[in-house]
Design a protein around this motif. Structure first.
Motif, short mmCIF file in Angstrom:
data_model
loop_
_atom_site.label_atom_id
_atom_site.label_comp_id
_atom_site.label_asym_id
_atom_site.label_seq_id
_atom_site.Cartn_x
_atom_site.Cartn_y
_atom_site.Cartn_z
N ASP A 1 -4.69 40.04 -50.91
CA ASP A 1 -3.87 39.25 -51.81
C ASP A 1 -2.77 38.50 -51.06
N TYR A 2 -2.58 38.83 -49.80
CA TYR A 2 -1.66 38.08 -48.94
C TYR A 2 -2.43 37.19 -47.99
N ASN B 1 -4.83 34.62 -50.08
CA ASN B 1 -4.31 33.99 -51.29
C ASN B 1 -3.03 33.25 -50.93
N GLY C 1 -0.16 33.95 -53.24
CA GLY C 1 0.33 35.30 -53.04
C GLY C 1 1.21 35.41 -51.81
N GLU D 1 -0.20 32.59 -59.94
CA GLU D 1 0.17 33.93 -59.50
C GLU D 1 1.64 34.21 -59.79
N GLN E 1 1.21 44.49 -61.69
CA GLN E 1 0.23 43.85 -60.81
C GLN E 1 -1.18 43.86 -61.42
N SER F 1 -2.49 39.91 -61.66
CA SER F 1 -2.16 38.93 -60.62
C SER F 1 -2.25 39.63 -59.26
N ILE F 2 -1.57 39.11 -58.29
CA ILE F 2 -1.62 39.69 -56.94
C ILE F 2 -1.11 41.12 -56.95
N ARG F 3 -1.73 41.94 -56.12
CA ARG F 3 -1.36 43.35 -56.05
C ARG F 3 -0.24 43.56 -55.03
N ARG G 1 -2.79 48.82 -53.88
CA ARG G 1 -1.69 47.93 -54.23
C ARG G 1 -0.56 48.16 -53.21
#
Length: 655
Positions: free
Chosen positions: A467-468, A471, A474, A556, A586, A589-591, A629
């Motif tokens: 997610d980083y 994304n 993110g 996000e 979370q 959306s992004i964790r 997460r």
């Protein structure tokens, strides 16, 4: 011993300044010149002789010149001639036609083969002839004729030193015939070490002038082979080994060798440079000093290439300005920046392709070079940076889109590109770009090392999560929150109640009451809302509840959950108590999430904690989920005491 020599010895022993008058004047010295020329004290006469010659009357000048030539003509001892050449060079140019006379005399003595002069002595005057021919083409041609006539049957010591001078002459004059002389001398077993080394230097000079990479690589290999030949014909030579290893490193860099192999080779080059300096000291002719300088430059080049190779393996750099200025652009223009040449050539043709390809295929590197250029338009390397980026763009156009490694899967667009794609009116974009760049430059310039260390540590851990890393929105959200949290904590650790009353809730209160959770929430919201557009506070319908602070980027969002803790504020305890609520924001959306905690459990009796101890990344693995997460936990120290209160508290404990 001649009486004038005895008097001269006494004067020199006294260490006082003296003139020819102290020896009876030029009238007394002239008849004794040929006797004095054979004595070890002869060089002591030269400086006062030349100084008085410059100011002598017209009718007396021939006398001074005659004395000088008589002194030199009869001198036969090598160390006397060596010292005489050094002293006279310091007085160059000599009065009248003294330089022409000295050159002719030196060359004549070097040609002597009747055993009246040793090989060392003849080499000393040949060195003198070479120095006096440095800026005179007619003398160079006369000396060239002498070099072409060198005989293999001549004195061995003379030929060894002559080979060195021939090689240096070639590096200055570039007469091809001198290379043929060196080839002839290299066939002699007793001269092979010196002649092969000079052939290596000649090939190195040729390689430096080649603009074609293949031709340059061939010439550099030839130079390395000649140096290896010289090394094989003699005992270990630090100068020879320096060039063998240095050229090997350059060719390895050009061929794409892995960077880990460069460190040991570079260390060998530096060791050889140290030994060469320690061995040679500061003695010798001026041209020998130039050779030592050249070797030192090659040592520096080897070190820079080895360091750059490691940097090119990274997707981007923590300190881009240093890497770009002292690594990329320095090596990119190595001929001028490191080797002190006035033009580009063979070295650049070998190193530039690897630099260009690395910057073109690593978007992080290309981005940092572009940003550096935007911020350093007047830098001495600005033109080189422009040229590099033009080459990078051409490379990308010819080869298609660059293949990015996993670490740079997200393309970080430059600030200029972001503004260019925005809906801001075209006429305002240039001004806005400059304003924002200046603001960000100031922000980065004032970032402390501790702040930078926290950001680096947290981002390194975040890169392991999709997610980083995969994304863009993110990553943008997490980076934004992280930066402003670090700056927020820095500000709150620095403030005093007197300068900023809004931060008074962080200090011990006289009535012993503790601050509410919303005091931190409102404080941080005021801070981040001015920097991150789109922030809101306690929005509804986030995981069927009310979130504390939310930031959005495209579809996000990231939520900052704010808490206060009075009992146990260790990171383990905070995770156990608040991880479920924090990660529940979370779900869609992004964790990635943030837990911001006002620490009221630690009374701070020994002072406020260091900034770097207040941030920690923690992973939360929920049952039934394959992807964990991630929570950034940040503590804000509360119940603080003023520094003066800490002193009073410490003194009270001693009573």
């Amino acid at each position: 011993m001649h009486p004038i020599e005895a008097k001269l010895i006494e004067i020199v022993k006294d260490g006082r300044d003296w003139q020819l008058e102290d020896l009876g004047g030029i009238e007394e010295i002239a008849p004794a010149a040929r006797s004095l020329g054979t004595t070890p004290m002869m060089p002591e006469l030269l400086s006062p002789l030349v100084l008085e010659w410059r100011h002598a009357k017209e009718g007396d000048r021939e006398v001074y010149k005659g004395v000088l030539l008589n002194l030199l003509e009869v001198a036969t001892t090598d160390f006397i001639l060596l010292e005489a050449v050094d002293i006279l060079e310091n007085h160059w140019p000599l009065p009248d036609d003294g330089d022409e006379n000295c050159f002719t005399l030196f060359l004549a003595k070097a040609s002597t083969r009747n055993h009246s002069l040793s090989g060392f002595a003849r080499a000393a005057v040949l060195d003198g002839a070479f120095r006096w021919a440095s800026d005179n083409r007619r003398r160079q041609l006369r000396l060239l004729d002498f070099f072409l006539g060198l005989s293999p049957s001549d004195d061995i010591e003379f030929l060894r030193r002559a080979a060195k001078i021939v090689g240096v002459a070639y590096s200055h004059w570039r007469d091809k015939e001198l290379v043929e002389v060196l080839h002839k001398l290299a066939q002699l077993e007793v001269v092979r070490t010196e002649a092969s080394f000079e052939l290596g230097m000649a090939a190195l000079s040729e390689a430096m002038d080649r603009s074609d990479s293949n031709a340059a690589a061939t010439a550099f290999r030839e130079a390395r082979d000649w140096f290896a030949e010289s090394e094989g014909a003699s005992e270990r030579s630090p100068e020879t080994n320096l060039y063998i290893d240095g050229l090997g490193l350059l060719l390895s860099f050009q061929s794409g060798a892995a960077s880990p192999s460069f460190g040991a080779v570079s260390a060998c080059v530096q060791q050889n440079a140290f030994e060469l300096h320690a061995w040679s000291g500061y003695s010798g002719p001026s041209w020998l000093g130039a050779r030592r300088t050249e070797a030192a430059c090659w040592s520096a080049l080897a070190s820079n290439i080895a360091g750059l190779a490691v940097s090119l393996d990274e997707p981007s750099w923590w300190d881009p300005a240093t890497v770009i200025e002292e690594g990329i652009l320095s090596v990119y223009s190595a001929g001028r920046s490191i080797l002190r040449r006035d033009q580009h050539g063979g070295v650049e043709s070998l190193v530039r392709p690897r630099i260009r390809e690395s910057v073109a295929t690593q978007t992080g590197q290309a981005h940092q070079v572009r940003i550096w250029l935007q911020q350093n338009t007047n830098h001495e390397w600005a033109k080189q940076a422009q040229d590099l980026l033009a080459q990078v763009d051409a490379f990308i156009e010819q080869s298609g889109s660059p293949k990015n490694p996993p670490e740079t899967a997200i393309e970080r667009a430059s600030l200029t590109a972001i503004i260019a794609r925005s809906n801001i009116p075209e006429k305002n974009k240039i001004t806005l770009s400059g304003v924002v760049e200046n603001a960000m430059s100031l922000q980065l310039a004032n970032l402390t090392g501790s702040e930078a260390a926290v950001i680096e540590r947290c981002c390194q851990e975040a890169r392991n999560y999709c997610d980083y890393s995969a994304n863009a929105n993110g990553a943008r959200l997490f980076d934004t929150v992280l930066l402003w949290l670090v700056r927020f904590i820095f500000s709150r650790l620095e403030l005093t109640k007197g300068n900023d009353p809004t931060g008074a809730y962080l200090f011990e209160r006289d009535d012993g009451s503790l601050p509410r959770e919303d005091e931190l929430q409102n404080d941080f919201f005021r801070w981040v809302a001015t920097s991150a557009a789109g922030s809101d506070i306690e929005p509804n319908n986030i995981a069927s509840g009310r979130a504390d602070i939310r930031l959005k980027s495209g579809p996000e969002r990231i939520v900052v959950e704010v808490k206060r803790e009075e009992n146990d504020c260790s990171f383990d305890a905070l995770l156990a108590s608040y991880a479920a609520q924090t990660t529940d924001y979370q779900n869609v959306s992004i964790r990635l999430g943030v837990l911001l905690v006002l620490d009221l459990a630690t009374p701070n009796r020994e002072g406020t904690p260091h900034l770097t101890s207040l941030f920690e990344m923690r992973e939360v693995q929920r049952c039934g989920e394959s992807v964990p997460r991630l929570v950034l936990i940040v503590k804000v120290p509360g119940r603080r005491k003023r520094p003066s209160d800490l002193t009073r508290l410490a003194k009270s404990r001693k009573r």
